[in-house]
Enzyme design. Structure first.
Site, mmCIF file in Angstrom:
data_model
loop_
_atom_site.group_PDB
_atom_site.id
_atom_site.type_symbol
_atom_site.label_atom_id
_atom_site.label_comp_id
_atom_site.label_asym_id
_atom_site.label_seq_id
_atom_site.Cartn_x
_atom_site.Cartn_y
_atom_site.Cartn_z
ATOM 1 N N ARG A 1 11.600 -6.602 5.083
ATOM 2 C CA ARG A 1 11.408 -5.207 4.683
ATOM 3 C C ARG A 1 12.399 -4.258 5.351
ATOM 4 O O ARG A 1 12.662 -4.351 6.547
ATOM 5 C CB ARG A 1 9.984 -4.773 5.030
ATOM 6 C CG ARG A 1 9.709 -3.303 4.781
ATOM 7 C CD ARG A 1 8.241 -3.015 4.695
ATOM 8 N NE ARG A 1 7.573 -3.001 5.984
ATOM 9 C CZ ARG A 1 6.281 -2.701 6.136
ATOM 10 N NH1 ARG A 1 5.544 -2.414 5.068
ATOM 11 N NH2 ARG A 1 5.727 -2.707 7.322
ATOM 12 N N LYS B 1 0.833 -1.214 0.000
ATOM 13 C CA LYS B 1 0.000 0.000 0.000
ATOM 14 C C LYS B 1 0.862 1.257 0.000
ATOM 15 O O LYS B 1 0.626 2.175 -0.767
ATOM 16 C CB LYS B 1 -0.912 0.055 1.251
ATOM 17 C CG LYS B 1 -1.875 -1.093 1.397
ATOM 18 C CD LYS B 1 -2.817 -0.883 2.578
ATOM 19 C CE LYS B 1 -2.141 -0.813 3.933
ATOM 20 N NZ LYS B 1 -1.492 -2.072 4.359
ATOM 21 N N ARG C 1 -0.279 -8.592 13.743
ATOM 22 C CA ARG C 1 -0.853 -7.599 12.812
ATOM 23 C C ARG C 1 -1.732 -8.278 11.766
ATOM 24 O O ARG C 1 -2.769 -7.746 11.381
ATOM 25 C CB ARG C 1 0.277 -6.805 12.137
ATOM 26 C CG ARG C 1 0.883 -5.770 13.088
ATOM 27 C CD ARG C 1 2.280 -5.365 12.687
ATOM 28 N NE ARG C 1 2.359 -4.697 11.426
ATOM 29 C CZ ARG C 1 3.464 -4.671 10.659
ATOM 30 N NH1 ARG C 1 4.554 -5.289 11.051
ATOM 31 N NH2 ARG C 1 3.456 -4.019 9.528
ATOM 32 N N ARG D 1 -9.144 1.255 9.052
ATOM 33 C CA ARG D 1 -8.755 -0.102 9.423
ATOM 34 C C ARG D 1 -9.861 -0.799 10.192
ATOM 35 O O ARG D 1 -9.722 -1.965 10.528
ATOM 36 C CB ARG D 1 -7.506 -0.044 10.308
ATOM 37 C CG ARG D 1 -6.196 -0.347 9.579
ATOM 38 C CD ARG D 1 -5.105 -0.276 10.634
ATOM 39 N NE ARG D 1 -3.892 -0.949 10.285
ATOM 40 C CZ ARG D 1 -2.837 -0.372 9.710
ATOM 41 N NH1 ARG D 1 -2.893 0.876 9.324
ATOM 42 N NH2 ARG D 1 -1.735 -1.072 9.505
ATOM 43 N N ARG E 1 11.699 -1.850 10.655
ATOM 44 C CA ARG E 1 10.695 -1.276 11.549
ATOM 45 C C ARG E 1 10.575 -2.132 12.806
ATOM 46 O O ARG E 1 10.658 -3.349 12.726
ATOM 47 C CB ARG E 1 9.336 -1.225 10.839
ATOM 48 C CG ARG E 1 9.070 0.096 10.166
ATOM 49 C CD ARG E 1 7.839 0.084 9.325
ATOM 50 N NE ARG E 1 6.629 -0.393 9.997
ATOM 51 C CZ ARG E 1 5.408 -0.302 9.475
ATOM 52 N NH1 ARG E 1 5.248 0.259 8.277
ATOM 53 N NH2 ARG E 1 4.354 -0.764 10.114
HETATM 54 P P1 AMP Z 1 1.197 0.826 9.163
HETATM 55 O O1 AMP Z 1 2.402 1.670 8.937
HETATM 56 O O2 AMP Z 1 0.003 1.245 8.341
HETATM 57 O O3 AMP Z 1 1.498 -0.654 9.033
HETATM 58 O O4 AMP Z 1 0.749 1.056 10.690
HETATM 59 C C1 AMP Z 1 1.617 0.709 11.762
HETATM 60 C C2 AMP Z 1 0.815 0.620 13.045
HETATM 61 O O5 AMP Z 1 0.217 1.898 13.350
HETATM 62 C C3 AMP Z 1 -0.355 -0.353 13.032
HETATM 63 O O6 AMP Z 1 0.047 -1.693 13.291
HETATM 64 C C4 AMP Z 1 -1.234 0.223 14.145
HETATM 65 O O7 AMP Z 1 -0.722 -0.083 15.425
HETATM 66 C C5 AMP Z 1 -1.064 1.722 13.927
HETATM 67 N N1 AMP Z 1 -2.087 2.265 12.983
HETATM 68 C C6 AMP Z 1 -1.855 2.784 11.746
HETATM 69 N N2 AMP Z 1 -3.000 3.150 11.160
HETATM 70 C C7 AMP Z 1 -3.998 2.855 12.038
HETATM 71 C C8 AMP Z 1 -5.415 2.969 11.997
HETATM 72 N N3 AMP Z 1 -6.064 3.472 10.921
HETATM 73 N N4 AMP Z 1 -6.116 2.549 13.090
HETATM 74 C C9 AMP Z 1 -5.494 2.055 14.178
HETATM 75 N N5 AMP Z 1 -4.167 1.910 14.274
HETATM 76 C C10 AMP Z 1 -3.410 2.294 13.225
#
Ligand code: AMP
Length: 225
Positions: free
Chosen positions: A127, A15, A171, A90, A160
């Protein structure tokens, strides 16, 4: 006409990479809630301090906090001509809140990037991202991977803190439970499309552009919206 786009998909679907490319080519902002939270963690804000432990466990930050952050961001002038949301919504509650924010704006286009789980785990465990600008390293960029330097800004590449096997499994579980239902939430809309994300990034990018254009034609025609 504004391009108001959501890119859905599990962690590791690509994404962020695809949203970066499309945002640059369309001249609209990519809005990544994960990036915004990581910036808050780095800056040591109250939201960041609370989010860090939740993110490291692979769980979701509360709907209330995330919806507030996104509402504020979408109200900024640079999002008036369109935006690409990456990592939001989400949950169904987030999607409903977004529908409320979108009232009176150009309808959302929703693209789901589908990738099998085994491939997601493989991608996430290997990654690398830039610790400074946050961009994902291109796994085919041999120089970046060998020197561990970002191909965009030259700073150090890191893993990360949530890209470890235990957190990745969590996740993916959280995705299945909370986020996959969004595919059903949006699938009945004439502006919903799904693309096969288990292909090379260039091929996914081309499929994404085709999907966006076909959904935009529906928005322009105003049919069944
Ligand atoms: P990402 O970079 O999109 O994989 O997000 C990393 C982490 O941030 C996720 O595993 C969640 O803990 C938090 N996070 C990001 N976006 C959201 C969202 N829309 N709702 C809740 N938690 C989020």
């Amino acid at each position: 006409m504004a391009l108001n786009l959501i890119i859905l998909g599990p962690p590791g679907a690509g994404k962020g990479t695809q949203a970066d490319r499309l945002a640059a080519s369309k001249g609209i902002p990519k809005i990544s809630t994960g990036d915004m939270l990581r910036e808050a963690v780095k800056a040591g804000t109250e939201v960041g301090l609370r989010a860090k432990a939740i993110m490291d466990r692979g769980e979701l930050v509360s709907d209330e906090v995330i919806i507030g952050i996104v509402e504020e961001r979408l109200a900024r002038a640079d999002a008036r001509n369109g935006f690409i949301l990456d990592g939001f919504p989400r949950t169904v509650a987030q999607a409903q809140a977004l529908d409320g924010v979108m009232a009176g704006r150009v309808p959302l286009i929703v693209i789901d990037i589908a990738v099998p789980e085994a491939e997601l785990v493989r991608r996430l465990t290997s990654r690398l991202v830039c610790g400074t600008c946050g961009q994902n390293a291109d796994p085919s960029d041999a120089q970046a991977v060998t020197t561990m330097r970002c191909g965009k800004c030259g700073n150090a590449l890191i893993q990360r803190s949530d890209d470890n096997e235990a957190t990745i499994r969590e996740r993916l579980k959280v995705y299945e439970k909370n986020t996959r239902p969004l595919v059903d939430y949006y699938a009945g809309r004439p502006t919903f499309r799904s693309v096969d994300g288990a292909q090379a990034p260039d091929i996914v990018a081309a499929a994404l552009v085709d999907a966006v254009e076909s959904a935009r034609a529906v928005v322009a025609g105003g049919s069944a919206l």
